[in-house]
Design a protein around this motif. Structure first.
Motif, short mmCIF file in Angstrom:
data_model
loop_
_atom_site.label_atom_id
_atom_site.label_comp_id
_atom_site.label_asym_id
_atom_site.label_seq_id
_atom_site.Cartn_x
_atom_site.Cartn_y
_atom_site.Cartn_z
N SER A 15 1.10 -0.98 -0.56
CA SER A 15 -0.21 0.24 0.40
C SER A 15 0.67 0.97 -0.02
O SER A 15 0.84 2.39 -0.68
N VAL A 16 2.38 1.19 0.16
CA VAL A 16 2.71 2.05 0.94
C VAL A 16 3.84 2.09 -0.81
O VAL A 16 3.71 3.79 -1.36
N CYS A 21 3.91 5.77 -6.06
CA CYS A 21 3.93 5.78 -6.83
C CYS A 21 3.33 6.96 -7.69
O CYS A 21 3.12 7.78 -8.23
N LEU A 22 1.82 6.78 -6.92
CA LEU A 22 0.94 7.46 -7.79
C LEU A 22 0.94 9.10 -6.66
O LEU A 22 0.65 10.46 -7.52
N GLY A 23 1.72 9.27 -5.63
CA GLY A 23 2.09 10.75 -4.91
C GLY A 23 2.73 11.42 -6.06
O GLY A 23 3.04 12.35 -6.21
N LEU A 24 4.16 10.28 -6.62
CA LEU A 24 4.94 11.39 -7.34
C LEU A 24 4.40 12.15 -8.62
O LEU A 24 4.75 12.83 -9.44
N THR A 232 -4.73 2.44 4.90
CA THR A 232 -4.79 3.81 4.92
C THR A 232 -3.60 4.65 4.12
O THR A 232 -3.72 5.20 3.82
N PHE A 233 -2.07 4.43 4.43
CA PHE A 233 -0.98 4.78 3.48
C PHE A 233 -1.27 5.16 1.46
O PHE A 233 -1.24 6.09 1.74
N ALA A 234 -2.27 4.22 1.36
CA ALA A 234 -2.07 4.71 0.01
C ALA A 234 -3.29 5.96 -0.37
O ALA A 234 -2.83 6.94 -1.18
N PRO A 235 -4.35 5.81 0.03
CA PRO A 235 -4.89 7.00 0.02
C PRO A 235 -4.77 7.89 0.71
O PRO A 235 -5.14 9.43 0.65
N GLY A 236 -3.91 8.08 1.98
CA GLY A 236 -3.45 9.11 3.06
C GLY A 236 -2.68 9.75 1.86
O GLY A 236 -2.56 11.34 2.20
N ILE A 238 -2.14 10.02 -1.22
CA ILE A 238 -2.36 10.56 -2.21
C ILE A 238 -3.55 11.88 -1.60
O ILE A 238 -3.51 12.96 -2.71
N CYS A 239 -4.44 11.15 -0.69
CA CYS A 239 -5.61 13.27 0.14
C CYS A 239 -4.12 14.12 0.30
O CYS A 239 -4.08 15.19 -0.13
N VAL A 240 -2.76 13.85 1.02
CA VAL A 240 -2.08 15.16 1.31
C VAL A 240 -1.53 16.17 0.14
O VAL A 240 -0.98 16.99 0.30
#
Length: 333
Positions: A15-16, A21-24, A232-236, A238-240
């Protein structure tokens, strides 16, 4: 060591990795928007520039933290998965909640500034939002402090204070977005062009607040529903990232709206960033048309006078009328 004793990584560090990857991708969007901002608004107020620089620094720090978590878990401890669930948690994982809180706070300060500029009657809402933001950062700091004292196997215990902070952040976002929408709605008048602009701003406020809020809700639900995992890390993450994207998009949107809203001196409200001075903008909607009519009438009078000039003391009234017309054109501009 049997393979059955190795905990699965799909719902933990997997999940991290996905969130990183999406956060990048969103980090790249923020970099592009920041580049456009400094190109489009080099004369913005120092406060806004400092806010953008602070956002870029925190975004870069957040990127380094999330990438280090992935490198430490998937490269440094390759073929040693037990190290991911024993011993102290890695420092980057511990600092991540605090970095999240500071990132969200930076974006919220930008939108809070808009509420304060709109009018004193909205200051109580801004005060409530400020208290919620302070509480949010406090819980995120508590999560970071607790993470340094926990083993990796118990790292999910930081989700309690971290998710509580996310709830306070969501409440602050709802107040900020609702106040901005209310102020825009109350600024509507009978001018169709102005109302169209206000409707676009309202829609934009709803969309930006809705996206970040929806992802925040998903992150909180996953944190409380799957407490033994890191889902929860993946959506967290992305949300930030969306907080930074929404702030930079709000700043750069002024370029597309330039010319539609003007201040009393005829310049766009670029420095304050769509500060929604709509009552002033509305009053000027019809002035250019009225001034143009006055000038055209003066020109016609001048042309009539030009046909039948009257001499007085050797000075033509024709010349005096021309000066009046020129003076009228100057005022119209």
């Amino acid at each position: 060591m049997s393979s059955t004793a190795i905990p699965p990584l799909d719902n933990t560090y997997g999940s991290v990795l996905i969130g990183t990857c999406l956060g990048l991708i969103l980090y790249g969007v923020t970099l592009l928007q920041s580049y456009r901002y400094f190109q489009l608004f080099p004369a913005d107020r120092p406060f806004l520039k400092m806010l953008v620089v602070a956002m870029l620094i925190l975004e870069t720090l957040y990127t380094v933290l999330s990438m280090h978590i992935c490198y430490w878990s998937l490269v440094t401890n390759y073929a040693n998965p037990q190290a991911l669930f024993t011993g102290r948690s890695v420092w980057s994982l511990a600092f991540l909640p605090l970095a999240s809180g500071l990132l969200m706070m930076t974006s919220q300060i930008f939108f809070l500034r808009r509420i304060i500029i709109v009018g004193r009657k909205y200051w109580p809402c801004a005060g409530v939002a400020i208290m919620l933001i302070i509480t949010q950062v406090s819980f995120e700091s508590l999560a970071t402090q607790r993470a340094f004292t926990l083993d990796v196997s118990n790292v999910h215990e930081i989700f309690g204070p971290s998710s509580t902070g996310a709830v306070f952040a969501l409440a602050a976002d709802l107040i900020i977005t609702g106040t901005l929408i209310l102020s825009l709605w109350q600024s509507k008048t009978g001018f169709s062009q102005t109302n169209t602009l206000l409707n676009k701003l309202i829609l934009y406020s709803v969309n930006t607040g809705l996206i970040a809020g929806a992802i925040n809700v998903i992150s909180v639900i996953l944190a409380f529903r799957f407490q033994q995992t890191l889902l929860t890390f993946a959506p967290g993450i992305i949300c930030v990232r969306f907080y930074a994207v929404s702030m930079m998009a709000a700043l750069n949107t002024r370029a597309s709206l330039k010319g539609r809203g003007r201040s009393t001196n005829g310049t766009s409200n670029g420095a304050s960033g769509l500060e929604m001075n709509t009552p002033v903008n509305i009053k000027l909607q019809s002035r250019p048309q009225v001034q143009n009519i006055d000038v055209s009438v003066n020109v016609e009078e001048h042309s009539d006078m030009h046909k039948q000039p009257v001499q007085s003391d050797g000075v033509s009234d024709d010349f005096d009328e021309t000066r009046k017309v020129q003076h009228g054109r100057f005022n119209a501009v």
